[in-house]
Design a protein around this motif. Structure first.
Motif, PDB file in Angstrom:
ATOM      1  N   GLU A  74       0.792  -0.415  -0.028  1.00 15.46           N
ATOM      2  CA  GLU A  74      -0.323   0.032  -0.150  1.00 15.46           C
ATOM      3  C   GLU A  74       0.869   1.073   0.316  1.00 15.46           C
ATOM      4  OE1 GLU A  74      -2.508  -0.193   3.108  1.00 15.46           O
ATOM      5  OE2 GLU A  74      -3.417  -2.096   3.413  1.00 15.46           O
ATOM      6  N   HIS A  75       0.555   1.691  -0.644  1.00 14.90           N
ATOM      7  CA  HIS A  75       1.375   3.533  -0.889  1.00 14.90           C
ATOM      8  C   HIS A  75       0.457   4.833   0.000  1.00 14.90           C
ATOM      9  CE1 HIS A  75       3.568   6.587  -2.674  1.00 14.90           C
ATOM     10  NE2 HIS A  75       2.632   7.436  -2.303  1.00 14.90           N
ATOM     11  N   HIS A  76       2.229   5.088   1.112  1.00 17.31           N
ATOM     12  CA  HIS A  76       2.092   5.926   2.548  1.00 17.31           C
ATOM     13  C   HIS A  76       2.448   7.201   1.683  1.00 17.31           C
ATOM     14  CE1 HIS A  76      -0.183   3.335   4.599  1.00 17.31           C
ATOM     15  NE2 HIS A  76       0.493   2.032   5.034  1.00 17.31           N
ATOM     16  N   GLU A  77       2.130   8.119   1.870  1.00 16.36           N
ATOM     17  CA  GLU A  77       2.824   8.960   1.767  1.00 16.36           C
ATOM     18  C   GLU A  77       4.604   9.065   2.246  1.00 16.36           C
ATOM     19  OE1 GLU A  77       3.054  12.419  -1.052  1.00 16.36           O
ATOM     20  OE2 GLU A  77       0.828  11.730  -0.050  1.00 16.36           O
ATOM     21  N   ASP A  78       4.188   9.286   3.423  1.00 14.50           N
ATOM     22  CA  ASP A  78       5.860   9.594   3.445  1.00 14.50           C
ATOM     23  C   ASP A  78       6.546   8.026   3.608  1.00 14.50           C
ATOM     24  OD1 ASP A  78       5.750  12.206   4.741  1.00 14.50           O
ATOM     25  OD2 ASP A  78       4.771  11.685   6.238  1.00 14.50           O
ATOM     26  N   LEU A  79       6.280   7.050   4.142  1.00 12.37           N
ATOM     27  CA  LEU A  79       6.909   5.795   3.665  1.00 12.37           C
ATOM     28  C   LEU A  79       6.948   5.696   2.370  1.00 12.37           C
ATOM     29  CD1 LEU A  79       4.764   4.054   6.808  1.00 12.37           C
ATOM     30  CD2 LEU A  79       7.152   5.526   7.103  1.00 12.37           C
ATOM     31  N   GLY A  80       6.483   5.410   1.022  1.00 11.61           N
ATOM     32  CA  GLY A  80       6.614   4.993   0.631  1.00 11.61           C
ATOM     33  C   GLY A  80       4.962   3.581   0.687  1.00 11.61           C
ATOM     34  N   TYR A  81       6.079   2.557  -0.260  1.00 11.90           N
ATOM     35  CA  TYR A  81       5.631   1.354  -0.404  1.00 11.90           C
ATOM     36  C   TYR A  81       5.851   0.005   0.581  1.00 11.90           C
ATOM     37  CZ  TYR A  81       4.039   2.104  -5.070  1.00 11.90           C
ATOM     38  OH  TYR A  81       3.168   3.444  -6.061  1.00 11.90           O
ATOM     39  N   VAL A  82       4.549  -0.062   1.827  1.00 12.60           N
ATOM     40  CA  VAL A  82       4.591  -0.966   2.716  1.00 12.60           C
ATOM     41  C   VAL A  82       3.447  -2.039   2.685  1.00 12.60           C
ATOM     42  CG1 VAL A  82       5.304  -0.714   5.687  1.00 12.60           C
ATOM     43  CG2 VAL A  82       5.736   0.814   4.077  1.00 12.60           C
ATOM     44  N   LYS A  83       3.913  -2.842   2.513  1.00 15.80           N
ATOM     45  CA  LYS A  83       3.020  -3.859   2.531  1.00 15.80           C
ATOM     46  C   LYS A  83       2.303  -4.641   4.332  1.00 15.80           C
ATOM     47  CE  LYS A  83       5.060  -6.933  -0.742  1.00 15.80           C
ATOM     48  NZ  LYS A  83       5.623  -8.384  -0.444  1.00 15.80           N
ATOM     49  N   ARG A  84       1.655  -4.612   3.881  1.00 14.21           N
ATOM     50  CA  ARG A  84       0.345  -5.051   5.288  1.00 14.21           C
ATOM     51  C   ARG A  84       1.313  -5.719   6.143  1.00 14.21           C
ATOM     52  NH1 ARG A  84      -3.637  -4.984   1.568  1.00 14.21           N
ATOM     53  NH2 ARG A  84      -3.448  -7.387   0.933  1.00 14.21           N
ATOM     54  N   SER A  85       1.861  -6.848   6.255  1.00 17.54           N
ATOM     55  CA  SER A  85       2.584  -7.716   7.319  1.00 17.54           C
ATOM     56  C   SER A  85       4.341  -6.544   7.643  1.00 17.54           C
ATOM     57  CB  SER A  85       3.106  -8.741   6.117  1.00 17.54           C
ATOM     58  OG  SER A  85       4.312  -8.305   5.409  1.00 17.54           O
ATOM     59  N   GLY A  86       3.711  -5.478   7.155  1.00 19.91           N
ATOM     60  CA  GLY A  86       4.553  -4.616   7.275  1.00 19.91           C
ATOM     61  C   GLY A  86       6.610  -5.064   6.433  1.00 19.91           C
ATOM     62  N   GLN A  87       6.394  -5.895   5.392  1.00 25.17           N
ATOM     63  CA  GLN A  87       7.676  -5.813   4.806  1.00 25.17           C
ATOM     64  C   GLN A  87       7.979  -4.658   4.317  1.00 25.17           C
ATOM     65  OE1 GLN A  87       7.453  -9.889   2.708  1.00 25.17           O
ATOM     66  NE2 GLN A  87       7.954 -10.784   4.151  1.00 25.17           N
ATOM     67  N   ILE A  88       8.718  -4.340   3.715  1.00 27.76           N
ATOM     68  CA  ILE A  88       9.291  -3.361   2.405  1.00 27.76           C
ATOM     69  C   ILE A  88       8.714  -3.212   1.526  1.00 27.76           C
ATOM     70  CG2 ILE A  88      11.197  -1.379   2.188  1.00 27.76           C
ATOM     71  CD1 ILE A  88      12.445  -1.929   4.363  1.00 27.76           C
ATOM     72  N   GLY A  89       8.199  -4.253   0.662  1.00 32.33           N
ATOM     73  CA  GLY A  89       8.469  -4.265  -0.679  1.00 32.33           C
ATOM     74  C   GLY A  89       9.074  -3.657  -1.635  1.00 32.33           C
ATOM     75  N   LEU A  90      10.194  -4.037  -1.469  1.00 31.75           N
ATOM     76  CA  LEU A  90      11.883  -3.321  -2.052  1.00 31.75           C
ATOM     77  C   LEU A  90      11.336  -3.997  -3.513  1.00 31.75           C
ATOM     78  CD1 LEU A  90      14.305  -2.115   0.192  1.00 31.75           C
ATOM     79  CD2 LEU A  90      13.079  -1.097  -0.778  1.00 31.75           C
ATOM     80  N   GLY A  91      11.273  -5.423  -3.550  1.00 32.73           N
ATOM     81  CA  GLY A  91      11.781  -5.890  -5.125  1.00 32.73           C
ATOM     82  C   GLY A  91      10.465  -5.572  -6.097  1.00 32.73           C
ATOM     83  N   LEU A  92       9.362  -5.678  -5.316  1.00 35.06           N
ATOM     84  CA  LEU A  92       7.774  -4.621  -6.742  1.00 35.06           C
ATOM     85  C   LEU A  92       7.969  -3.833  -6.396  1.00 35.06           C
ATOM     86  CD1 LEU A  92       6.172  -6.025  -7.956  1.00 35.06           C
ATOM     87  CD2 LEU A  92       4.337  -5.290  -6.124  1.00 35.06           C
ATOM     88  N   LYS A  93       8.993  -2.747  -5.655  1.00 25.75           N
ATOM     89  CA  LYS A  93       9.216  -0.898  -5.992  1.00 25.75           C
ATOM     90  C   LYS A  93      10.351  -0.700  -7.190  1.00 25.75           C
ATOM     91  CE  LYS A  93       9.695   3.337  -5.313  1.00 25.75           C
ATOM     92  NZ  LYS A  93       8.880   4.269  -6.114  1.00 25.75           N
ATOM     93  N   ILE A  94      11.766  -2.219  -7.347  1.00 25.91           N
ATOM     94  CA  ILE A  94      12.663  -2.129  -7.861  1.00 25.91           C
ATOM     95  C   ILE A  94      12.219  -2.592  -8.961  1.00 25.91           C
ATOM     96  CG2 ILE A  94      14.872  -2.887  -9.099  1.00 25.91           C
ATOM     97  CD1 ILE A  94      14.953  -3.758  -5.523  1.00 25.91           C
ATOM     98  N   VAL A  95      11.289  -3.344  -9.206  1.00 32.94           N
ATOM     99  CA  VAL A  95      10.319  -3.809 -10.886  1.00 32.94           C
ATOM    100  C   VAL A  95       9.743  -2.555 -11.454  1.00 32.94           C
ATOM    101  CG1 VAL A  95       8.923  -5.075 -11.645  1.00 32.94           C
ATOM    102  CG2 VAL A  95      10.357  -6.113  -9.815  1.00 32.94           C
ATOM    103  N   HIS A  96       9.079  -1.704 -10.738  1.00 37.62           N
ATOM    104  CA  HIS A  96       8.156  -0.737 -11.010  1.00 37.62           C
ATOM    105  C   HIS A  96       8.917   0.662 -11.457  1.00 37.62           C
ATOM    106  CE1 HIS A  96       4.043  -1.546 -10.267  1.00 37.62           C
ATOM    107  NE2 HIS A  96       4.217  -2.653  -9.205  1.00 37.62           N
ATOM    108  N   ARG A  97      10.321   0.417 -10.640  1.00 34.72           N
ATOM    109  CA  ARG A  97      11.136   1.552 -11.507  1.00 34.72           C
ATOM    110  C   ARG A  97      12.000   1.798 -12.520  1.00 34.72           C
ATOM    111  NH1 ARG A  97      11.890   5.664 -12.786  1.00 34.72           N
ATOM    112  NH2 ARG A  97      14.150   7.096 -11.996  1.00 34.72           N
TER     113      ARG A  97
END
Length: 183
Positions: free
Chosen positions: A131-154
């Protein structure tokens, strides 16, 4: 560190924590690299060759996690990309399919027809989308960061590629990247 020589279960926990931190550091480095792209790094490349190479390189990791991986080539058209970033993108998608699915999951990397690449699994589906949060970027409901998917999108943004995600609970996930704009 010589944690592997220590018989205490806490040493195994420390090893897992170090592996997780190393992985996060690698992903943050990948994301930073994607933000500092030299225009001369773009070159004509064959997506089928990149897909086959990444599938071969990740196969031992996939098999060690009791999953299977297959490469299917329907023929791709040459595209202008940064090959190392496309490799990174595919590796992230494969790693996500491995990490977030049960043993026995089948992963298929498909290239083509045309400038398409997809990574598909028959696992549990994306049940924890970030989920996108204004200050945190993408954070999963489980608390994981979700960097892999963010890298794919970038990386997709850098190549003006379009991403399509098809997922259903207990039926798996297919992520397709269309590099038509890079053709």
């Amino acid at each position: 560190m010589e944690l592997s020589r220590i018989a205490d279960p806490r040493a195994r926990n420390a090893e897992r924590d170090l592996d997780a931190l190393t992985h996060i550091l690698e992903q943050l480095t990948s994301l930073a690299r994607a933000d500092a792209v030299d225009p001369s790094a773009y070159q004509r490349a064959n997506l089928s060759l990149i897909g086959a190479e990444v599938t071969e390189m990740t196969a031992p990791f996939v098999f060690d996690q009791d999953k299977s991986i297959e490469f299917v080539d329907h023929g791709t058209t040459p595209v202008t990309v940064i090959p190392a970033l496309v490799e990174n993108m595919l590796r992230n998608l494969i790693e996500n399919a491995v990490k977030h699915n049960p043993p026995g999951t089948r992963i298929v990397v498909t290239c083509g027809p045309g400038p398409l690449v997809s990574v598909e699994d028959n696992g549990k589906g994306l049940v924890d989308l970030p989920e996108h949060h204004e200050d945190l970027g993408y954070v999963k409901r489980s608390g994981q960061i979700g960097l892999g998917l963010k890298i794919v999108h970038r990386i997709s943004e850098l190549h003006q590629a379009k991403i399509a995600i098809d997922t259903a609970p207990d039926q798996g996930t297919k992520v397709t990247i269309d590099f038509a704009a890079a053709a």
